[in-house]
Structure formats: structure tokens, C-alpha cells
Design a protein around this motif. Structure first.
Motif, PDB file in Angstrom:
ATOM      1  N   GLU A   1     -11.063  19.085   8.557  1.00  0.00           N
ATOM      2  CA  GLU A   1     -10.242  19.656   7.490  1.00  0.00           C
ATOM      3  C   GLU A   1     -10.952  20.827   6.816  1.00  0.00           C
ATOM      4  O   GLU A   1     -10.343  21.852   6.513  1.00  0.00           O
ATOM      5  CB  GLU A   1      -9.907  18.584   6.444  1.00  0.00           C
ATOM      6  CG  GLU A   1      -8.966  17.504   6.938  1.00  0.00           C
ATOM      7  CD  GLU A   1      -7.580  18.027   7.254  1.00  0.00           C
ATOM      8  OE1 GLU A   1      -6.763  18.145   6.326  1.00  0.00           O
ATOM      9  OE2 GLU A   1      -7.313  18.323   8.444  1.00  0.00           O
ATOM     10  N   ALA A   2     -12.254  20.673   6.577  1.00  0.00           N
ATOM     11  CA  ALA A   2     -13.007  21.728   5.902  1.00  0.00           C
ATOM     12  C   ALA A   2     -13.027  23.017   6.713  1.00  0.00           C
ATOM     13  O   ALA A   2     -13.001  24.123   6.144  1.00  0.00           O
ATOM     14  CB  ALA A   2     -14.434  21.252   5.635  1.00  0.00           C
ATOM     15  N   LYS A   3     -13.063  22.895   8.028  1.00  0.00           N
ATOM     16  CA  LYS A   3     -13.074  24.082   8.895  1.00  0.00           C
ATOM     17  C   LYS A   3     -11.807  24.923   8.719  1.00  0.00           C
ATOM     18  O   LYS A   3     -11.831  26.136   8.967  1.00  0.00           O
ATOM     19  CB  LYS A   3     -13.219  23.661  10.361  1.00  0.00           C
ATOM     20  CG  LYS A   3     -14.626  23.246  10.735  1.00  0.00           C
ATOM     21  CD  LYS A   3     -14.690  22.802  12.199  1.00  0.00           C
ATOM     22  CE  LYS A   3     -16.108  22.439  12.602  1.00  0.00           C
ATOM     23  NZ  LYS A   3     -16.178  21.946  14.009  1.00  0.00           N
TER      24      LYS A   3
ATOM     25  N   THR B   1      -6.495   6.837  -5.241  1.00  0.00           N
ATOM     26  CA  THR B   1      -7.833   7.258  -4.814  1.00  0.00           C
ATOM     27  C   THR B   1      -8.652   7.578  -6.052  1.00  0.00           C
ATOM     28  O   THR B   1      -8.189   8.332  -6.915  1.00  0.00           O
ATOM     29  CB  THR B   1      -7.745   8.510  -3.919  1.00  0.00           C
ATOM     30  OG1 THR B   1      -6.847   8.244  -2.841  1.00  0.00           O
ATOM     31  CG2 THR B   1      -9.114   8.892  -3.380  1.00  0.00           C
ATOM     32  N   VAL B   2      -9.825   6.993  -6.145  1.00  0.00           N
ATOM     33  CA  VAL B   2     -10.708   7.261  -7.282  1.00  0.00           C
ATOM     34  C   VAL B   2     -11.621   8.433  -6.934  1.00  0.00           C
ATOM     35  O   VAL B   2     -12.224   8.460  -5.853  1.00  0.00           O
ATOM     36  CB  VAL B   2     -11.544   6.019  -7.636  1.00  0.00           C
ATOM     37  CG1 VAL B   2     -12.573   6.349  -8.711  1.00  0.00           C
ATOM     38  CG2 VAL B   2     -10.642   4.885  -8.101  1.00  0.00           C
ATOM     39  N   VAL B   3     -11.706   9.399  -7.842  1.00  0.00           N
ATOM     40  CA  VAL B   3     -12.626  10.526  -7.702  1.00  0.00           C
ATOM     41  C   VAL B   3     -13.517  10.567  -8.936  1.00  0.00           C
ATOM     42  O   VAL B   3     -13.024  10.580 -10.066  1.00  0.00           O
ATOM     43  CB  VAL B   3     -11.878  11.865  -7.545  1.00  0.00           C
ATOM     44  CG1 VAL B   3     -12.870  13.038  -7.556  1.00  0.00           C
ATOM     45  CG2 VAL B   3     -11.060  11.882  -6.259  1.00  0.00           C
ATOM     46  N   ILE B   4     -14.811  10.541  -8.712  1.00  0.00           N
ATOM     47  CA  ILE B   4     -15.807  10.642  -9.789  1.00  0.00           C
ATOM     48  C   ILE B   4     -16.489  11.989  -9.599  1.00  0.00           C
ATOM     49  O   ILE B   4     -17.185  12.194  -8.600  1.00  0.00           O
ATOM     50  CB  ILE B   4     -16.824   9.485  -9.693  1.00  0.00           C
ATOM     51  CG1 ILE B   4     -16.107   8.132  -9.783  1.00  0.00           C
ATOM     52  CG2 ILE B   4     -17.884   9.597 -10.781  1.00  0.00           C
ATOM     53  CD1 ILE B   4     -16.934   6.952  -9.276  1.00  0.00           C
TER      54      ILE B   4
ATOM     55  N   GLY C   1      -5.041   9.422  -0.653  1.00  0.00           N
ATOM     56  CA  GLY C   1      -6.137   8.763   0.044  1.00  0.00           C
ATOM     57  C   GLY C   1      -7.352   9.654   0.231  1.00  0.00           C
ATOM     58  O   GLY C   1      -7.395  10.802  -0.215  1.00  0.00           O
ATOM     59  N   ALA C   2      -8.364   9.118   0.922  1.00  0.00           N
ATOM     60  CA  ALA C   2      -9.556   9.914   1.229  1.00  0.00           C
ATOM     61  C   ALA C   2      -9.176  11.120   2.072  1.00  0.00           C
ATOM     62  O   ALA C   2      -9.812  12.177   1.969  1.00  0.00           O
ATOM     63  CB  ALA C   2     -10.576   9.046   1.960  1.00  0.00           C
ATOM     64  N   SER C   3      -8.138  10.995   2.884  1.00  0.00           N
ATOM     65  CA  SER C   3      -7.726  12.109   3.754  1.00  0.00           C
ATOM     66  C   SER C   3      -7.352  13.343   2.950  1.00  0.00           C
ATOM     67  O   SER C   3      -7.626  14.471   3.374  1.00  0.00           O
ATOM     68  CB  SER C   3      -6.543  11.680   4.636  1.00  0.00           C
ATOM     69  OG  SER C   3      -6.937  10.648   5.519  1.00  0.00           O
ATOM     70  N   GLN C   4      -6.738  13.157   1.783  1.00  0.00           N
ATOM     71  CA  GLN C   4      -6.438  14.317   0.942  1.00  0.00           C
ATOM     72  C   GLN C   4      -7.717  14.913   0.371  1.00  0.00           C
ATOM     73  O   GLN C   4      -7.834  16.133   0.214  1.00  0.00           O
ATOM     74  CB  GLN C   4      -5.481  13.947  -0.187  1.00  0.00           C
ATOM     75  CG  GLN C   4      -5.109  15.135  -1.072  1.00  0.00           C
ATOM     76  CD  GLN C   4      -3.941  14.843  -1.981  1.00  0.00           C
ATOM     77  OE1 GLN C   4      -2.847  14.482  -1.537  1.00  0.00           O
ATOM     78  NE2 GLN C   4      -4.155  14.985  -3.285  1.00  0.00           N
TER      79      GLN C   4
END
Length: 362
Positions: free
Chosen positions: A109-111, A205-208, A75-78
């Protein structure tokens, strides 16, 4: 069978035609004597589905040749974690535009991975608007700028995306509005979206992602979390969510049959207008939660002047076949999610129910 008026925020409505086609092909796909869920992801039949789905995404969304289309999991969470894992560098912070719950989760998450900065925030307005171009201040040494295209909880959406100067890539979480309107993909370094709102069922989850960002994948993180791993293997590095990818394939063909993304944008605006008009013409009985210039075409958030009436609204709506109209627990109120597959008839029915509810309780 009477279909529910499905306004769920996600997983969300799927086109009836797509569900019916999947039902027909559920037990046997393509003359293989088995379901697509049962076949090897290394088989020619599944690889064709994988490749065709990538090609459809490119065609419908106008994705340039120097971008990869990936089908991942988690998902977006990953992606909240994968983006900084792959793209943050020493001395180069990730810049985040804070517009609500999902943007907050991304920066949290980034932190854990590296340095971050807040490029803009609308917290003082309770995240009921998106920031203007002039409010977004990006450090020259930023590794990237991350924004959430559409916040499902507050019901806000970028009407136009900010222009980021220099060579700083713009990254967008488009989980809840991808393919709802035409987008200049070349404005972004990376776009990602969980499928379960506009693209298909949950699970994929689609990643472009632009080729130069793929090349930046560091070798010290696990292979499964590197973009170059999935790009080199055409999203078949490990066993993919094959049924979800197949469903995305059917949804993309459905979008194609409706005339493409530009036609869908007009369809979405027409059906959403029915509900916004009911709010704006109610004389204050209903009030829109998001600022007018930041209103989402995917998630309509609104209030009634007492919580008791809001609870009554939800209860009565459910008795009339409506699903998913209770607002998110973090903000309360009411919300109608009007993604691509939500029919015009459902929005008409909701507008009529709202008018009747006001007549009886105003």
C-alpha cells in the motif's frame, strides 16, 4: 450451552463475561430506552462511552499525555494506506521490516503513495523468525520505520522491539498482540490495532499516535484520511462504530478486573506453554513452525509430519469442539490462536487432545 474451544485467528474469542454483560444491555443501555446501537453518537451517553474507553486505554496501556487515542474504521488495512498518506514526504522513504504477509501488505500500500525501502527481511527463512536488531538497517532520511509486532500467519512475534536511532518514529501494527503484555508506548510514534483479536469485535481500529505526528497531517488529502481530523473531533468526526467501541469498553474493564496487562501477560504465557510443551515434548511428532526465539504467545503454528495426519487432526478436533485450528491457507499446517480471552481451560483441553492424537497416530 457448551462453548466451543475457540482458537480462531480473528475475529476471535471474546470473554464470556463481556458477552453476557452486552447481552443484558443489548436492548436498553443506561436507562435510555434504547440500545447503544440506536442512539446518536452526539448524545451525552455515547460521548461518555467514547471518552471512558479512551481513558481506559490510556490507563491500561500506560499511554503518555502527548499521544492521542483514536477509534477509526477500515481495520489495519486502512492504516496501511493512512500511515503513508499522512507521514511520507518527498525524499523521505518509509522503511518497512518484512516479517510476513501483513508486513508485505503494508508496504504494498505504501508503494502506491511514495518511496519505500525494506529495512530488513526474513523471507529467506520463510518468515519463520523476526530479524535481530543488527539486521535492521534504516536510512537516516527515513520518514518512519514500520513493523508488524506479531505475525498471525507465521506465528512470530518481536520479543523485544528494535531501538531506532535519530528522530525516526517507530510505527507498529499490534493488531494481534496489543494489550497482551506491557509495552513502552513512548518508544513508538504510532501504534495501531484492529480490535477483533484482543480488544473486542471487528469494526473499530485503535490508533495511538504522538501529537507531533498528528500535526504533520497534510491538508491535500481527504479529511476522513487525516489523523488531525479525528484527533480534533475526539474520533467523532463521522458516525463511529458505536457498538464496537462499547464492546471494547467492556473488554478493557474485563482486563482491568483481571489485574491489568502485566497479569494478562503471565496468564497468556502460562496457557501458551501448555501447547508449546506438548509440541516440544512430542519427540518430533509435532514440530513448531516458528523459530524458538521468535515464537508468538498469541499464535502457535505447528506441523505434523504428513499432510494427511494434519487433515485428520483438524477433522477430529472439530468433532471434539475445537474451532480454528487449521493453518492459514498461505502456509498450511496447524495454528492455535491464544489471544487474551481464550481461557486456560481451552488450552488445557487442546494439549490433552494433542497428546491423545499422538498416542493414537504416533
Amino acid at each position: 450451552m457448551k462453548r466451543a474451544y475457540n482458537f480462531n485467528a480473528g475475529p476471535a474469542a471474546l470473554p464470556l463475561e463481556v458477552l453476557q454483560q452486552a447481552q443484558e444491555q443489548f436492548v436498553e443501555y443506561g436507562g435510555a430506552g434504547m440500545s447503544i446501537m440506536e442512539m446518536s453518537h452526539r448524545s451525552a451517553l455515547y460521548e461518555n462511552v467514547n471518552n471512558e474507553t479512551q481513558a481506559l486505554m490510556r490507563e491500561l496501556f500506560g499511554i503518555p499525555d502527548n499521544y492521542k487515542v483514536l477509534f477509526l474504521q477500515g481495520g489495519a488495512s486502512q492504516q496501511f494506506a493512512m500511515i503513508p498518506m499522512n507521514l511520507l514526504r518527498e525524499g523521505r522513504p518509509g522503511a518497512y521490516v518484512m516479517t510476513g504477509n501483513w508486513a508485505e501488505k503494508a508496504i504494498k500500500e505504501a508503494k502506491l503513495i511514495g518511496e519505500t525501502v525494506v529495512a530488513a527481511t526474513t523471507e529467506s527463512d520463510k518468515f519463520m523468525r523476526v530479524p535481530s536488531q543488527s539486521e535492521i538497517v534504516v536510512p537516516e532520511n527515513a520518514a518512519y520505520v514500520h513493523l508488524t509486532s506479531n505475525e498471525t500467519i507465521g506465528g512470530t512475534q518481536f520479543q523485544q522491539y528494535p531501538v531506532i536511532g535519530g528522530n525516526v518514529p517507530l510505527i507498529a501494527d499490534m493488531s494481534s498482540d496489543i494489550l497482551s503484555r506491557p509495552v513502552d508506548v513512548s518508544q513508538f510514534g504510532l501504534i495501531y490495532a484492529g480490535a477483533q483479536k484482543n480488544l473486542g469485535p471487528s469494526g473499530v481500529t485503535v490508533v495511538i499516535i504522538r501529537d507531533d505526528l498528528v500535526a504533520e497531517s497534510p491538508k491535500h488529502i481527504p479529511a476522513i484520511f487525516r489523523y488531525d481530523t479525528h484527533a480534533k473531533n475526539s474520533s467523532l468526526y463521522n458516525t463511529p462504530p458505536s457498538f464496537s467501541v462499547y464492546m471494547v469498553n467492556l473488554v478493557l474493564k474485563w482486563i482491568q478486573s483481571k489485574g491489568g496487562v502485566a497479569q494478562l501477560e503471565q496468564f497468556n504465557r502460562d496457557k501458551t506453554k501448555l501447547i508449546y510443551d506438548q509440541i516440544d515434548q512430542s519427540g518430533g511428532f509435532y514440530t513448531g513452525a516458528a523459530h524458538a526465539d521468535s515464537r508468538s504467545v498469541m499464535n502457535i503454528t505447528f506441523r505434523i509430519h504428513t499432510e494427511e495426519l494434519e487433515k485428520q487432526f483438524v477433522k477430529e478436533s472439530e468433532q471434539h469442539g475445537f474451532v480454528g485450528l487449521k493453518g492459514h491457507r498461505d502456509v498450511g499446517g496447524l495454528r492455535a490462536s491464544t489471544y487474551n480471552a481464550v481461557p486456560l481451560e481451552s488450552c488445557k483441553a487442546l494439549a490433552e487432545f494433542m497428546a491423545d492424537f499422538q498416542k493414537r497416530n504416533g
